[in-house]
Design a protein around this motif. Structure first.
Motif, PDB file in Angstrom:
ATOM      1  N   ASP A   1      46.090 -34.788  44.573  1.00 53.50           N
ATOM      2  CA  ASP A   1      46.333 -36.195  44.915  1.00 53.50           C
ATOM      3  C   ASP A   1      45.380 -36.661  46.017  1.00 53.50           C
ATOM      4  O   ASP A   1      44.804 -37.745  45.942  1.00 53.50           O
ATOM      5  CB  ASP A   1      47.779 -36.391  45.386  1.00 53.50           C
TER       6      ASP A   1
ATOM      7  N   LEU B   1      44.162 -38.127  36.976  1.00 53.91           N
ATOM      8  CA  LEU B   1      44.817 -38.950  37.993  1.00 53.91           C
ATOM      9  C   LEU B   1      44.017 -40.235  38.244  1.00 53.91           C
ATOM     10  O   LEU B   1      44.589 -41.322  38.363  1.00 53.91           O
ATOM     11  CB  LEU B   1      44.968 -38.167  39.295  1.00 53.91           C
TER      12      LEU B   1
ATOM     13  N   LEU C   1      48.873 -42.947  43.000  1.00 49.74           N
ATOM     14  CA  LEU C   1      48.692 -41.573  42.554  1.00 49.74           C
ATOM     15  C   LEU C   1      50.001 -40.804  42.504  1.00 49.74           C
ATOM     16  O   LEU C   1      50.214 -39.978  41.622  1.00 49.74           O
ATOM     17  CB  LEU C   1      47.685 -40.861  43.470  1.00 49.74           C
TER      18      LEU C   1
ATOM     19  N   SER D   1      51.162 -38.859  39.148  1.00 46.63           N
ATOM     20  CA  SER D   1      50.916 -37.418  39.229  1.00 46.63           C
ATOM     21  C   SER D   1      51.766 -36.679  38.210  1.00 46.63           C
ATOM     22  O   SER D   1      52.936 -37.023  37.988  1.00 46.63           O
ATOM     23  CB  SER D   1      51.233 -36.904  40.631  1.00 46.63           C
TER      24      SER D   1
ATOM     25  N   ALA E   1      41.802 -36.960  44.666  1.00 49.52           N
ATOM     26  CA  ALA E   1      41.651 -38.165  43.854  1.00 49.52           C
ATOM     27  C   ALA E   1      41.605 -39.411  44.733  1.00 49.52           C
ATOM     28  O   ALA E   1      40.815 -40.332  44.494  1.00 49.52           O
ATOM     29  CB  ALA E   1      42.784 -38.267  42.844  1.00 49.52           C
TER      30      ALA E   1
END
Length: 570
Positions: free
Chosen positions: A126, A40, A565, A569, A129
């Motif tokens: 997510d 990611l 993101l 994803s 990240a």
């Protein structure tokens, strides 16, 4: 990755790393998610860089070395998350909090958001990240800001260099490589890149102490009026006492209640005013006139902002400074000689007046001229000399000025049309009254400026010494010459004196040129925390302050890597 190799995000496969991270209170619930987070991060950076390359019309590969520190940082670690352990993130937050002492606002680093994320458990790849990208952005920005400055001085307060500018890309890369090695010790990384020279460290400590104090209430401005002198009674005196007590430079003790309302300008107040004047490079006479009044009326918060501007300037200076250096402090009208990073000699100077400023520059002292002649520069000829000559042709003889053609042939002054002059120059012969004194210290630059001796010795005693036409007049110049000849040549200690005694113009070239830096900053502090505010003679503080404020506003809306993101994803 080799140090000089550019990371290519698009060429990297999605890295699958099965690394066992040992952590108490891990941010990730499952270590098996690390490869997903890495993919990611890589995809978000790739997307951002490609979008920027389209906007700038450059290939993404050309942006890494100059535009995106995060790409270097993550590429060097295979895009693995850096802040996936909670204690590591908490150490980063703690380290960033200390940057306020460097005049770097928390808003620059999203500190409130990082604090919130470090305090709780971040769930989902997510979110992990995103936290990692935000933390890395803050970490790298903090290190780069400390090491190189927040702003590009070439855009705000440029300096001319005789050689090539320091390679900014390589400086940035060294900082980023250090960042990658020290993610477990962000405070240590910050200590490593923070400027370590005296001017910065002393001003940083003074700023930290002043910023931690309770801010004084906004006081009314001291109104204009007659000069305030010792022994006078004036209704403005109580406000003068309050302003002095609130000044960040004088650090006066709180006034007793009965004194605050005393309207008599007594001996104690007289000494306090003189201390204030000294701390602001004003004429130290204890008389409150227009300049002292203006300095007194500057709010405390504005003085803190001025210190922040100059902490930024000193971060730029750290990039230019060398262990062996002649440093001219333009605003302070002082000069220092550094050997192995230590000041071994210093003196007062006279620098350019506001209408004819001394330029900021970096060069190398290459030669010395003993018993120099002085060829009058065009600006001085036009503005200073011609009016005197038109009034009295005898001015030339009294000041030992010869009229020459451009080949150096002597001309008869009476044959010159002084109302419409052309085709000549004025040159002053060597001697005790020569404008350059006994020696000129020369270095390549396009401004035709240099350091030199002067017959105007009395001006060194003045508190404000912005008096020249751009060149730098040096107090005790032969002491500086001895240092330059000792470090830059193999001449004996008496050689300079013998050259002066010859009473004829001689150039002496240094076999080893000595670096020289003419720099500008308007606040200084000593090791005891005493702050001195210099006059901003060239009116550049506001320009730097405005650029810093604009950058702070922009930092509140950081690049939307986290928003990407969702799009990348799996």
């Amino acid at each position: 990755m080799a140090t000089g190799e550019k990371p290519q995000v698009a060429a990297f496969p999605i890295i699958v790393l099965l690394v066992a991270f040992v952590s108490s209170g891990a941010v990730l619930a499952d270590d098996r998610d690390h490869p997903v987070v890495a993919s990611l991060i890589e995809a978000a950076l790739e997307s951002a860089l490609e979008e920027r390359s389209v906007a700038l019309g450059k290939p993404a590969s050309a942006l890494f070395s100059t535009l995106d520190a995060k790409a270097w940082f993550y590429a060097d670690r295979g895009f693995a998350p850096a802040w996936d352990r909670n204690e590591r993130l908490q150490r980063l937050v703690s380290a960033l909090e200390g940057l306020e002492q460097d005049g770097l606002e928390p808003d620059l680093y999203g500190l409130a958001e990082l604090r919130s994320r470090a305090a709780g458990e971040v769930q989902g790849v997510d979110a992990v990240a995103c936290t990692d990208l935000l933390a890395t952005r803050a970490y790298l920005n903090a290190l780069l800001h400390l090491a190189l400055g927040r702003l590009d001085p070439a855009q705000v307060d440029p300096i001319w260099r005789s050689g090539r500018a320091p390679a900014l890309d390589s400086q940035r890369l060294r900082v980023i490589m250090l960042a990658g090695k020290m993610v477990d010790d962000p405070e240590g990384a910050i200590q490593r890149v923070r400027p370590d020279f005296r001017q910065y460290q002393d001003l940083r400590r003074a700023y930290a102490r002043l910023a931690a104090q309770e801010q004084p209430a906004d006081l009314p401005q001291i109104p204009k009026g007659p000069l305030l002198r010792e022994g006078m009674s004036d209704p403005r005196v109580p406000l003068l006492r309050q302003r002095l007590a609130a000044s960040p430079a004088t650090q006066a003790e709180p006034m007793p209640a009965e004194s605050v309302h005393d309207s008599v300008y007594d001996a104690e107040l007289f000494e306090a005013v003189k201390a204030f004047q000294h701390a602001h490079h004003l004429q130290v006479d204890g008389i409150v006139g227009p300049e002292t009044l203006a300095a007194l009326n500057v709010p405390f918060a504005d003085r803190l902002a001025q210190i922040r501007v100059n902490l930024e300037r000193l971060r730029w200076l750290a990039r230019e400074k060398e262990d062996n250096l002649v440093l001219v402090d333009i605003a302070g009208a002082e000069i220092s000689y550094f050997r192995a990073g230590t000041v071994v000699w210093s003196a007062r100077t006279q620098v350019g007046r506001p209408s004819r400023p001394t330029p900021r520059l970096r060069s190398e002292i290459t030669h010395l001229t003993f018993n120099p002649t002085w060829t009058v520069p065009p600006t001085i000829l036009r503005n200073d000399k011609l009016p005197s000559i038109r009034e009295d042709i005898g001015y030339l003889e009294r000041n030992r000025l010869r009229v020459l053609d451009y080949a150096g042939n002597r001309l008869d002054p009476k044959e010159i049309d002084w109302d419409n002059p052309s085709g000549f120059m004025l040159r002053q012969d060597p001697g005790p009254d020569n404008a350059l004194g006994r020696v000129a210290i020369r270095f390549p630059n396009p401004f035709l400026v240099y350091l030199h001796d002067t017959p105007s010795q009395r001006h060194f005693a003045a508190d404000r010494r912005a008096l020249s036409s751009g060149c730098v007049r040096v107090e005790r110049p032969m002491e500086l010459v001895d240092l330059l000849m000792a470090d830059g040549s193999d001449a004996g200690p008496d050689h300079a004196g013998r050259l002066v005694a010859e009473d004829r113009t001689r150039n002496f070239h240094l076999a080893r040129p000595v670096p020289i830096l003419l720099a500008y900053w308007t606040v200084d502090a000593d090791a005891d925390g005493n702050v001195r505010f210099r006059p901003d003679i060239y009116r550049s503080d506001e320009r730097v302050a405005r650029a810093l404020a604009e950058q702070t506003v922009a930092a509140r809306s950081p690049p939307g890597l986290c928003s990407r993101l969702a799009a990348v994803s799996p």
